[in-house]
Design an enzyme around this catalytic site. Structure first.
Site, PDB file in Angstrom:
ATOM      1  N   ASP A   1      28.811  48.307  -0.361  1.00 48.43           N
ATOM      2  CA  ASP A   1      29.279  47.320  -1.329  1.00 48.43           C
ATOM      3  C   ASP A   1      28.218  47.042  -2.387  1.00 48.43           C
ATOM      4  OD1 ASP A   1      31.285  45.104  -2.078  1.00 48.43           O
ATOM      5  OD2 ASP A   1      29.411  43.987  -1.836  1.00 48.43           O
TER       6      ASP A   1
ATOM      7  N   ASN B   1      25.747  36.544  -5.345  1.00 48.26           N
ATOM      8  CA  ASN B   1      25.227  37.119  -6.588  1.00 48.26           C
ATOM      9  C   ASN B   1      24.721  35.991  -7.496  1.00 48.26           C
ATOM     10  OD1 ASN B   1      27.516  35.923  -7.753  1.00 48.26           O
ATOM     11  ND2 ASN B   1      28.639  37.846  -7.928  1.00 48.26           N
TER      12      ASN B   1
END
EC number: 3.1.2.2
Length: 347
Positions: free
Chosen positions: A222, A33
């Site tokens: 996810d 991320n």
């Protein structure tokens, strides 16, 4: 992503000893991320690939009809420590039990900082596979038996097998509802953060059978759960754990899948998100849309320094949302009690 895979199988005289496998991956920027933490879905995909390889190889270790091992269930998986860009993931898989038609695989993930040599355990997961014939995808083949070093290993494995089989049946029957969009939702409500992702299943998503890899599905699940968590708390978020993921039906190449996520419960520092996967066989008018997989993901909010932050409390509005909130609270308290060494939550 770089993958080096080493597989070792030790054969017994008439059956096979417990097999093990090891793989190594280097974490790249597209695996993480914006804060540099590797996506939980990326790790789940690595885990599933290791499990699929070792179970498929074991199921083809004797002469007979060829098959591919299909993922049926993933037990609860805890993310014990974050993994970052540049670290190396060491994935080890071992077959721990076989029934007549299924294989249990235990997978551990270690992260290594190759600059300092520091290693830490990041994940432990248990996966269940079933061997499907290459000639007939609806035919489940028998699994070659394994040799256990202790009789207790077999008995413990049989208990785990019966428990997961029962849980899978219970989960399948209560998977009837769908996530509906709401106009102009209020902040901190279920509707405010709920999210969906639509994906057309292509050849790169699929096994030799033409059905979606379990790891591909888990990665998409996810991603959706992460969007829900980020929308709710508007901070850096990471996957803390995943409750059992049940794969109710196969997803064929060419299907359009809708992955929907909604928040069900918040504690002071964690968020539980339910993720549902529905498949729509658009090229086959004879088959209707169906529920393919479901799971609960738990996320935590992190500061820029990587410390856990309080999360905004969820405001359930409808009776169904209030019911799901209480059910999520029960799961949270039960898991909290287990971590504290108790079997039941205390008042």
């Amino acid at each position: 992503m770089l993958l080096l895979f080493i597989m070792t199988l030790r054969k017994g005289l008439h059956s096979f000893r417990l097999a093990s496998a090891n793989s190594t991956w280097i974490m790249r920027p597209d695996d993480a991320n914006v804060a540099g933490n590797v996506h939980g879905g990326t790790i789940l995909k690595m885990i599933e690939e290791a499990g699929a390889i070792i179970s498929t190889r074991h199921c083809n270790s004797q002469n007979g009809e060829r098959c591919v091992a299909a993922l049926a269930r993933v037990e609860r998986t805890d993310f014990l420590s974050p993994m970052c860009i540049g670290e190396v993931a060491h994935v080890s898989a071992e077959i721990t039990y076989t029934s007549k038609h299924s294989v249990e695989v235990q997978v551990n993930v270690m992260s290594e900082n190759i600059l300092t040599g520091t290693k830490k355990l990041t994940n432990k997961a248990t996966l269940w596979y079933v061997p499907l014939s290459l000639k007939n995808v609806d035919k489940v083949l028998e699994v070659p038996p394994v040799v256990y070093s202790r009789h207790e290993q077999e008995e413990e494995g049989r208990k785990r097998y019966e428990a997961q089989k029962l849980e899978r049946m219970e989960t399948k029957w209560r998977n009837g509802d769908i996530v509906q969009p709401v106009l102009n939702p209020e902040p901190n409500t279920v509707s405010y953060s709920q999210s969906s992702l639509i994906h057309l299943v292509g050849p790169s998503d699929c096994t030799l059978h033409g059905f979606v890899h379990g790891g591909v599905t888990m990665k998409l699940m996810d991603e959706v759960a992460g969007i829900v968590a980020a929308r709710h708390c508007k901070t850096n978020i990471v996957t803390a754990s995943v409750d059992a993921i049940n794969f109710h039906d196969k997803i064929r190449k060419g299907c359009v899948i809708t992955i929907s996520g909604r928040m069900t419960f918040t504690s002071n520092k964690s968020m539980e998100i339910e993720v549902l996967v529905d498949a729509d066989p658009v090229v086959d008018n004879s088959q209707k849309r169906y529920r393919a997989a479901s799971a609960f993901f738990t996320y935590v909010s992190l500061s820029q320094e990587g410390k856990s932050l309080p999360v905004p409390q969820l405001v359930p509005e409808t009776e169904d949302e209030k019911k799901r909130f209480e059910e999520g609270k029960g799961r949270y308290l039960q898991m909290k009690a287990k971590r504290q060494g108790r079997t039941e939550p205390q008042p």
